[in-house]
Motif scaffolding. Sequence first.
Motif, PDB file in Angstrom:
ATOM      1  N   ALA A  74       0.829  -1.210   0.000  1.00 32.66           N
ATOM      2  CA  ALA A  74       0.000   0.000   0.000  1.00 32.66           C
ATOM      3  C   ALA A  74       0.863   1.259   0.000  1.00 32.66           C
ATOM      4  CB  ALA A  74      -0.933  -0.001   1.205  1.00 32.66           C
ATOM      5  N   VAL A  75       1.934   1.259   0.779  1.00 29.39           N
ATOM      6  CA  VAL A  75       2.828   2.417   0.825  1.00 29.39           C
ATOM      7  C   VAL A  75       3.492   2.644  -0.525  1.00 29.39           C
ATOM      8  CG1 VAL A  75       4.996   3.265   1.825  1.00 29.39           C
ATOM      9  CG2 VAL A  75       3.222   2.321   3.303  1.00 29.39           C
ATOM     10  N   VAL A  76       3.940   1.589  -1.165  1.00 31.77           N
ATOM     11  CA  VAL A  76       4.583   1.722  -2.483  1.00 31.77           C
ATOM     12  C   VAL A  76       3.573   2.232  -3.513  1.00 31.77           C
ATOM     13  CG1 VAL A  76       5.645   0.428  -4.379  1.00 31.77           C
ATOM     14  CG2 VAL A  76       6.393   0.049  -2.026  1.00 31.77           C
ATOM     15  N   CYS A  77       2.345   1.724  -3.469  1.00 32.05           N
ATOM     16  CA  CYS A  77       1.309   2.200  -4.404  1.00 32.05           C
ATOM     17  C   CYS A  77       1.045   3.689  -4.204  1.00 32.05           C
ATOM     18  CB  CYS A  77       0.028   1.404  -4.225  1.00 32.05           C
ATOM     19  SG  CYS A  77       0.120  -0.261  -4.885  1.00 32.05           S
ATOM     20  N   TRP A  78       0.905   4.126  -2.946  1.00 37.66           N
ATOM     21  CA  TRP A  78       0.660   5.543  -2.681  1.00 37.66           C
ATOM     22  C   TRP A  78       1.855   6.387  -3.079  1.00 37.66           C
ATOM     23  CZ3 TRP A  78      -3.774   7.397  -2.819  1.00 37.66           C
ATOM     24  CH2 TRP A  78      -4.862   6.733  -2.266  1.00 37.66           C
ATOM     25  N   LEU A  79       3.075   5.852  -2.911  1.00 41.74           N
ATOM     26  CA  LEU A  79       4.264   6.581  -3.331  1.00 41.74           C
ATOM     27  C   LEU A  79       4.253   6.782  -4.847  1.00 41.74           C
ATOM     28  CD1 LEU A  79       7.076   7.787  -2.712  1.00 41.74           C
ATOM     29  CD2 LEU A  79       7.982   5.493  -3.075  1.00 41.74           C
ATOM     30  N   LEU A  80       3.911   5.738  -5.585  1.00 44.61           N
ATOM     31  CA  LEU A  80       3.855   5.850  -7.042  1.00 44.61           C
ATOM     32  C   LEU A  80       2.757   6.813  -7.490  1.00 44.61           C
ATOM     33  CD1 LEU A  80       4.429   2.127  -8.035  1.00 44.61           C
ATOM     34  CD2 LEU A  80       6.044   4.034  -8.223  1.00 44.61           C
ATOM     35  N   ILE A  81       1.589   6.702  -6.855  1.00 49.70           N
ATOM     36  CA  ILE A  81       0.490   7.623  -7.196  1.00 49.70           C
ATOM     37  C   ILE A  81       0.895   9.054  -6.876  1.00 49.70           C
ATOM     38  CG2 ILE A  81      -1.842   8.329  -6.556  1.00 49.70           C
ATOM     39  CD1 ILE A  81      -2.463   5.307  -6.184  1.00 49.70           C
ATOM     40  N   GLY A  82       1.481   9.251  -5.707  1.00 52.50           N
ATOM     41  CA  GLY A  82       1.908  10.597  -5.314  1.00 52.50           C
ATOM     42  C   GLY A  82       2.998  11.150  -6.212  1.00 52.50           C
ATOM     43  N   THR A  83       3.880  10.294  -6.665  1.00 52.93           N
ATOM     44  CA  THR A  83       4.980  10.743  -7.512  1.00 52.93           C
ATOM     45  C   THR A  83       4.501  11.144  -8.899  1.00 52.93           C
ATOM     46  OG1 THR A  83       6.513   9.295  -6.341  1.00 52.93           O
ATOM     47  CG2 THR A  83       7.193  10.062  -8.509  1.00 52.93           C
ATOM     48  N   PHE A  84       3.627  10.347  -9.470  1.00 49.33           N
ATOM     49  CA  PHE A  84       3.237  10.577 -10.851  1.00 49.33           C
ATOM     50  C   PHE A  84       1.932  11.348 -11.037  1.00 49.33           C
ATOM     51  CE2 PHE A  84       5.867   6.674 -10.996  1.00 49.33           C
ATOM     52  CZ  PHE A  84       6.929   7.218 -11.700  1.00 49.33           C
TER      53      PHE A  84
END
Length: 92
Positions: free
Chosen positions: A43-53
Amino acid sequence: MAGELRQFLALIVFGNIENLILASQGVAAGVNPIVLAFLSLCAVVCWLLIGTFATKAAMKYARYINFVGGFAIFVLGIQAMLGAIPGMLAFF
């Protein structure tokens, strides 16, 4: 960039608090800690990717995102408290 992200600061702080609440609920429910850690990390990695892009696209919807995120945190917090009431009443 830091000035643009300032409007999301409250959501980040309370979101992290809610992550701790959800993790404690998982432990109290007897979930396998390894599985819980893996799902939390995903979940943290998914939110990081969403937040980044997607940050630039989300800026115009910041008020709505803050409201929905805050409301979700509020509802999950109430759910956690209501779930703890039977355990608290067992002590009396």
